[in-house]
Design a protein around this motif. Structure first.
Motif, PDB file in Angstrom:
ATOM      1  N   CYS A 229      16.045 -28.023 -36.573  1.00 42.39           N
ATOM      2  CA  CYS A 229      16.144 -26.733 -37.270  1.00 42.39           C
ATOM      3  C   CYS A 229      17.350 -26.795 -38.205  1.00 42.39           C
ATOM      4  O   CYS A 229      18.499 -26.703 -37.756  1.00 42.39           O
ATOM      5  CB  CYS A 229      16.294 -25.604 -36.253  1.00 42.39           C
ATOM      6  SG  CYS A 229      16.417 -23.963 -36.994  1.00 42.39           S
ATOM      7  N   ARG A 230      17.096 -26.954 -39.491  1.00 40.08           N
ATOM      8  CA  ARG A 230      18.154 -27.165 -40.472  1.00 40.08           C
ATOM      9  C   ARG A 230      18.438 -25.877 -41.250  1.00 40.08           C
ATOM     10  O   ARG A 230      17.559 -25.351 -41.947  1.00 40.08           O
ATOM     11  CB  ARG A 230      17.763 -28.278 -41.441  1.00 40.08           C
ATOM     12  CG  ARG A 230      18.817 -28.602 -42.503  1.00 40.08           C
ATOM     13  CD  ARG A 230      18.432 -29.831 -43.298  1.00 40.08           C
ATOM     14  NE  ARG A 230      17.153 -29.680 -43.973  1.00 40.08           N
ATOM     15  CZ  ARG A 230      17.005 -29.132 -45.180  1.00 40.08           C
ATOM     16  NH1 ARG A 230      18.064 -28.685 -45.848  1.00 40.08           N
ATOM     17  NH2 ARG A 230      15.806 -29.049 -45.724  1.00 40.08           N
ATOM     18  N   ALA A 231      19.655 -25.361 -41.089  1.00 43.71           N
ATOM     19  CA  ALA A 231      20.054 -24.173 -41.844  1.00 43.71           C
ATOM     20  C   ALA A 231      20.247 -24.539 -43.311  1.00 43.71           C
ATOM     21  O   ALA A 231      20.848 -25.565 -43.630  1.00 43.71           O
ATOM     22  CB  ALA A 231      21.334 -23.590 -41.273  1.00 43.71           C
ATOM     23  N   THR A 232      19.749 -23.717 -44.205  1.00 46.15           N
ATOM     24  CA  THR A 232      19.866 -23.980 -45.638  1.00 46.15           C
ATOM     25  C   THR A 232      20.726 -22.954 -46.368  1.00 46.15           C
ATOM     26  O   THR A 232      21.269 -23.234 -47.434  1.00 46.15           O
ATOM     27  CB  THR A 232      18.479 -24.010 -46.294  1.00 46.15           C
ATOM     28  OG1 THR A 232      17.814 -22.754 -46.064  1.00 46.15           O
ATOM     29  CG2 THR A 232      17.635 -25.144 -45.718  1.00 46.15           C
ATOM     30  N   GLU A 233      20.836 -21.744 -45.801  1.00 45.16           N
ATOM     31  CA  GLU A 233      21.628 -20.698 -46.461  1.00 45.16           C
ATOM     32  C   GLU A 233      21.820 -19.539 -45.483  1.00 45.16           C
ATOM     33  O   GLU A 233      20.985 -19.310 -44.595  1.00 45.16           O
ATOM     34  CB  GLU A 233      20.904 -20.205 -47.715  1.00 45.16           C
ATOM     35  CG  GLU A 233      21.727 -19.282 -48.587  1.00 45.16           C
ATOM     36  CD  GLU A 233      21.052 -18.993 -49.921  1.00 45.16           C
ATOM     37  OE1 GLU A 233      21.606 -18.193 -50.695  1.00 45.16           O
ATOM     38  OE2 GLU A 233      19.959 -19.562 -50.182  1.00 45.16           O
ATOM     39  N   LEU A 234      22.932 -18.826 -45.661  1.00 41.30           N
ATOM     40  CA  LEU A 234      23.175 -17.620 -44.878  1.00 41.30           C
ATOM     41  C   LEU A 234      23.049 -16.402 -45.783  1.00 41.30           C
ATOM     42  O   LEU A 234      23.762 -16.292 -46.796  1.00 41.30           O
ATOM     43  CB  LEU A 234      24.572 -17.662 -44.246  1.00 41.30           C
ATOM     44  CG  LEU A 234      24.862 -18.803 -43.271  1.00 41.30           C
ATOM     45  CD1 LEU A 234      26.259 -18.646 -42.673  1.00 41.30           C
ATOM     46  CD2 LEU A 234      23.817 -18.877 -42.169  1.00 41.30           C
ATOM     47  N   ASP A 235      22.127 -15.511 -45.456  1.00 45.31           N
ATOM     48  CA  ASP A 235      22.066 -14.238 -46.172  1.00 45.31           C
ATOM     49  C   ASP A 235      23.256 -13.387 -45.727  1.00 45.31           C
ATOM     50  O   ASP A 235      23.669 -13.407 -44.559  1.00 45.31           O
ATOM     51  CB  ASP A 235      20.768 -13.501 -45.844  1.00 45.31           C
ATOM     52  CG  ASP A 235      19.540 -14.209 -46.405  1.00 45.31           C
ATOM     53  OD1 ASP A 235      19.696 -14.978 -47.374  1.00 45.31           O
ATOM     54  OD2 ASP A 235      18.434 -13.999 -45.864  1.00 45.31           O
ATOM     55  N   HIS A 236      23.795 -12.607 -46.652  1.00 42.69           N
ATOM     56  CA  HIS A 236      24.967 -11.814 -46.296  1.00 42.69           C
ATOM     57  C   HIS A 236      25.104 -10.622 -47.237  1.00 42.69           C
ATOM     58  O   HIS A 236      24.485 -10.569 -48.302  1.00 42.69           O
ATOM     59  CB  HIS A 236      26.233 -12.668 -46.355  1.00 42.69           C
ATOM     60  CG  HIS A 236      26.439 -13.352 -47.678  1.00 42.69           C
ATOM     61  ND1 HIS A 236      25.906 -14.589 -47.958  1.00 42.69           N
ATOM     62  CD2 HIS A 236      27.100 -12.972 -48.804  1.00 42.69           C
ATOM     63  CE1 HIS A 236      26.241 -14.949 -49.188  1.00 42.69           C
ATOM     64  NE2 HIS A 236      26.956 -13.977 -49.727  1.00 42.69           N
ATOM     65  N   LYS A 237      25.920  -9.691 -46.828  1.00 41.61           N
ATOM     66  CA  LYS A 237      26.264  -8.537 -47.643  1.00 41.61           C
ATOM     67  C   LYS A 237      27.757  -8.275 -47.497  1.00 41.61           C
ATOM     68  O   LYS A 237      28.430  -8.889 -46.651  1.00 41.61           O
ATOM     69  CB  LYS A 237      25.463  -7.318 -47.201  1.00 41.61           C
ATOM     70  CG  LYS A 237      25.751  -6.875 -45.770  1.00 41.61           C
ATOM     71  CD  LYS A 237      24.887  -5.687 -45.362  1.00 41.61           C
ATOM     72  CE  LYS A 237      25.166  -5.271 -43.915  1.00 41.61           C
ATOM     73  NZ  LYS A 237      24.313  -4.124 -43.496  1.00 41.61           N
ATOM     74  N   THR A 238      28.264  -7.370 -48.309  1.00 38.52           N
ATOM     75  CA  THR A 238      29.668  -6.993 -48.235  1.00 38.52           C
ATOM     76  C   THR A 238      29.779  -5.524 -47.863  1.00 38.52           C
ATOM     77  O   THR A 238      29.159  -4.674 -48.503  1.00 38.52           O
ATOM     78  CB  THR A 238      30.388  -7.259 -49.572  1.00 38.52           C
ATOM     79  OG1 THR A 238      30.243  -8.646 -49.914  1.00 38.52           O
ATOM     80  CG2 THR A 238      31.865  -6.906 -49.479  1.00 38.52           C
ATOM     81  N   GLU A 239      30.533  -5.260 -46.793  1.00 36.83           N
ATOM     82  CA  GLU A 239      30.789  -3.880 -46.367  1.00 36.83           C
ATOM     83  C   GLU A 239      32.287  -3.693 -46.184  1.00 36.83           C
ATOM     84  O   GLU A 239      32.931  -4.445 -45.458  1.00 36.83           O
ATOM     85  CB  GLU A 239      30.075  -3.581 -45.042  1.00 36.83           C
ATOM     86  CG  GLU A 239      28.579  -3.417 -45.148  1.00 36.83           C
ATOM     87  CD  GLU A 239      27.960  -2.980 -43.837  1.00 36.83           C
ATOM     88  OE1 GLU A 239      28.688  -2.929 -42.821  1.00 36.83           O
ATOM     89  OE2 GLU A 239      26.754  -2.678 -43.819  1.00 36.83           O
ATOM     90  N   ASP A 240      32.817  -2.691 -46.874  1.00 38.59           N
ATOM     91  CA  ASP A 240      34.258  -2.413 -46.811  1.00 38.59           C
ATOM     92  C   ASP A 240      35.073  -3.657 -47.136  1.00 38.59           C
ATOM     93  O   ASP A 240      36.116  -3.923 -46.522  1.00 38.59           O
ATOM     94  CB  ASP A 240      34.647  -1.891 -45.416  1.00 38.59           C
ATOM     95  CG  ASP A 240      33.912  -0.619 -45.039  1.00 38.59           C
ATOM     96  OD1 ASP A 240      33.684   0.203 -45.936  1.00 38.59           O
ATOM     97  OD2 ASP A 240      33.557  -0.467 -43.858  1.00 38.59           O
ATOM     98  N   GLY A 241      34.578  -4.422 -48.094  1.00 35.93           N
ATOM     99  CA  GLY A 241      35.292  -5.616 -48.539  1.00 35.93           C
ATOM    100  C   GLY A 241      35.187  -6.808 -47.614  1.00 35.93           C
ATOM    101  O   GLY A 241      35.879  -7.812 -47.809  1.00 35.93           O
ATOM    102  N   ARG A 242      34.317  -6.737 -46.613  1.00 40.65           N
ATOM    103  CA  ARG A 242      34.194  -7.829 -45.646  1.00 40.65           C
ATOM    104  C   ARG A 242      32.782  -8.399 -45.661  1.00 40.65           C
ATOM    105  O   ARG A 242      31.792  -7.665 -45.791  1.00 40.65           O
ATOM    106  CB  ARG A 242      34.544  -7.332 -44.240  1.00 40.65           C
ATOM    107  CG  ARG A 242      35.943  -6.769 -44.140  1.00 40.65           C
ATOM    108  CD  ARG A 242      36.193  -6.178 -42.762  1.00 40.65           C
ATOM    109  NE  ARG A 242      36.294  -7.209 -41.736  1.00 40.65           N
ATOM    110  CZ  ARG A 242      36.386  -6.943 -40.441  1.00 40.65           C
ATOM    111  NH1 ARG A 242      36.334  -5.681 -40.010  1.00 40.65           N
ATOM    112  NH2 ARG A 242      36.500  -7.919 -39.564  1.00 40.65           N
ATOM    113  N   LEU A 243      32.696  -9.731 -45.533  1.00 40.43           N
ATOM    114  CA  LEU A 243      31.399 -10.402 -45.521  1.00 40.43           C
ATOM    115  C   LEU A 243      30.731 -10.214 -44.166  1.00 40.43           C
ATOM    116  O   LEU A 243      31.353 -10.408 -43.116  1.00 40.43           O
ATOM    117  CB  LEU A 243      31.574 -11.883 -45.817  1.00 40.43           C
ATOM    118  CG  LEU A 243      30.284 -12.720 -45.830  1.00 40.43           C
ATOM    119  CD1 LEU A 243      30.303 -13.722 -46.970  1.00 40.43           C
ATOM    120  CD2 LEU A 243      30.103 -13.465 -44.492  1.00 40.43           C
ATOM    121  N   VAL A 244      29.444  -9.838 -44.205  1.00 44.64           N
ATOM    122  CA  VAL A 244      28.656  -9.675 -42.992  1.00 44.64           C
ATOM    123  C   VAL A 244      27.389 -10.522 -43.139  1.00 44.64           C
ATOM    124  O   VAL A 244      26.592 -10.307 -44.053  1.00 44.64           O
ATOM    125  CB  VAL A 244      28.270  -8.198 -42.757  1.00 44.64           C
ATOM    126  CG1 VAL A 244      27.454  -8.065 -41.479  1.00 44.64           C
ATOM    127  CG2 VAL A 244      29.510  -7.306 -42.714  1.00 44.64           C
TER     128      VAL A 244
END
Length: 521
Positions: A229-244
């Motif tokens: 199982c090879r990870a290719t990318e992490l989806d993320h968003k920014t909330e209050d200036g922090r990566l989630v």
């Protein structure tokens, strides 16, 4: 952390260690934890596999000591031995090394096949002063500098350099910061570097001795382990200036998937790998020459783009010519080679450590571990391992670079240096392994090139690898991955337990005096 929160760990021995700390110290149910591994087996660089017929193979083996490796042994004191009831893996390892005490009698061998006297480190007054100056220089002043920027050319011809570089895999162009850290972290080993008396070995190869018991312990607690199982990318968003992190994009069984990451879940990523894009050859073929395009560096590169706190991958993965080397594993059906090595070195297999060929163009070394080195290895089969720091150079006995050689040609080169009859390796199975990024974590680096395990500005995410920043500790060790995992888990979960500190051997008056005496021998 909520009891229904999930944790996803992506790649390497650091993920296995983090899972253990989550269960042992974070009291998280194992069923809430998933390990995603790109390889067919877990453990990352700590691999070892094979059978007598097809030959055994190990990409490498990390050096262990019981005077350091505080986090590793803290972990393995909790992991039961699979072979000795009532013992931990730590207990088992200590007992094994009491039976197989290390004391190399042939650490360096020259072109005449003579054992090089190595009691003296061969330092000049200038070497001693420059080495002391380097050890006392602030890391900020050493940023981006190479070892060659700090030490005169003559230093790289000393006994010490041959012993130290082949033990720890340093090249002259590697990071002066990391070289300094090694001098301080392993000052105790400096006092006995000519015999490798401080080096400890596992009962079998490190996959069977370290990975399998840990994996077994985790499986018994319900931890989910997903291979291929090879990870290719992490989806993320920014909330209050922090990566989630909100999702993990991966390829599993040749199919693209997205694993959703919910609020309250955690993600741990191995950012970069020393054995990424490695390839195996055979007795009759050379390993394929893979590049960054065949690796998983892109996951970290995408995360780090525009985020200084997430490090700078380009500092480590931009020059394969300066970070690759090649290893080889040899399987034999007779004891002839082992008998000849005993007559040459005076060391039984498992007691001598590395034998390095000082005048080898490839700077080749071999090590004969105690046999058997694999649980399924028959009594009449013998396995040893070797490597070279300069696989791009033409051999002394084979007119081509090691990188272009078959396993048979590597054995031809080895027999030339040892002046052994080729019959000693007749019918041997030699599996070479090319690793383009093996010493990439040693590349010259500046402040901030490596992120801390839990980067500022991240809410549910941590890095666990050889490419994070941990004060005072050194990379290219199992300890670094385990310490990174323990640090990240304790921080994200708010665990009220101190990560075992780095033992300050460099502040010990006794060790400093012994090192001073060694430097003047």
């Amino acid at each position: 952390m909520r009891t229904d929160s999930k944790v996803y760990l992506i790649g390497g021995i650091g993920s296995l260690a983090a899972a253990a700390f989550l269960v042992r110290d974070g009291h998280l149910p194992g069923s809430n934890i998933s390990i995603l591994e790109a390889l067919p087996v877990l453990g990352g660089s700590l691999d070892g596999a094979g059978a007598p017929a097809g030959g055994y193979s190990m990409r490498g083996g990390r050096m262990l000591t019981t005077d350091n490796y505080e986090c590793t042994w803290d972990l393995y004191k909790s992991i039961p031995s699979l072979r000795h009831a009532g013992q931990s893996v730590f207990d088992e390892t200590v007992a094994f090394n009491e039976r197989h005490e290390a004391h190399s009698r042939a650490r360096l061998v020259d072109r005449r096949r003579a054992i090089v006297p190595v009691r003296s480190m061969g330092f000049s007054v200038r070497d001693r002063l420059e080495l002391l100056g380097l050890a006392r220089t602030d890391e900020g002043a050493l940023a981006d500098r190479r070892i060659t920027d700090c030490l005169a050319p003559e230093f790289f011809g000393t006994n010490f350099w041959y012993l130290w570089s082949t033990t720890f895999a340093f090249q002259p162009w590697h990071s002066a910061v990391e070289f300094k850290r090694y001098l301080l972290r392993f000052l105790l080993e400096f006092t006995r570097i000519e015999t490798l008396a401080g080096v400890k070995r596992t009962v079998y190869n490190q996959y069977d001795s370290l990975v399998v018991p840990l994996q077994t312990w985790l499986a018994a607690r319900g931890v989910r382990m997903v291979t291929d199982c090879r990870a290719t990318e992490l989806d993320h968003k920014t909330e209050d200036g922090r990566l989630v992190v909100t999702g993990i994009r991966c390829v599993r069984a040749a199919r693209a998937e997205v694993i959703p990451v919910s609020d309250g879940d955690l993600v741990f990523l191995q950012n970069g790998s020393m054995t990424d894009a490695s390839s195996l050859g055979s007795t009759t073929t050379a390993p394929a020459k893979r590049t960054k395009a065949d690796s998983s560096w892109a996951v970290w590169e995408k995360l780090a783009a525009g985020r200084p706190n997430f490090g700078r991958p380009a500092a480590f993965n931009s020059c394969i010519a300066q970070s690759y080397w090649e290893s080889f594993t040899v399987t034999l059906n007779t004891s002839t080679f082992f008998d000849e090595m005993f007559r040459l070195s005076g060391n039984r297999a498992g007691t001598g450590g590395l034998v390095s060929f000082k005048d080898s163009n490839w700077l080749m070394s071999i090590v004969l571990a105690a046999q058997p080195h694999f649980p399924n290895q028959p009594e009449d089969v013998f396995v040893f391992w070797g490597y070279a720091l300069f696989p791009d150079r033409v051999g002394d006995f084979v007119p081509k670079p090691m990188a272009d050689c078959t396993g048979a040609e590597i054995l031809q080169e080895l027999c030339g240096h040892l002046r052994f009859d080729p019959e000693a390796l007749a019918a041997a199975n030699c599996i070479p392994c090319r690793m383009p990024f093996l010493t990439s974590m040693f590349m010259p680096r500046g402040l901030g090139d490596r992120p801390v395990p839990v980067p500022p500005g991240s809410r549910n995410f941590a890095f666990v690898s050889q490419f994070v920043e941990i004060p005072d500790d050194v990379v290219f060790t199992v300890e670094y991955s385990v310490r990174a995992a323990q640090t990240a888990v304790y921080q994200l979960l708010g665990i009220d337990r101190v990560v075992p500190p780095v033992t300050p051997h460099a502040r010990s008056l006794v060790t400093m005096l012994e090192a001073l005496i060694k430097a003047f021998e």
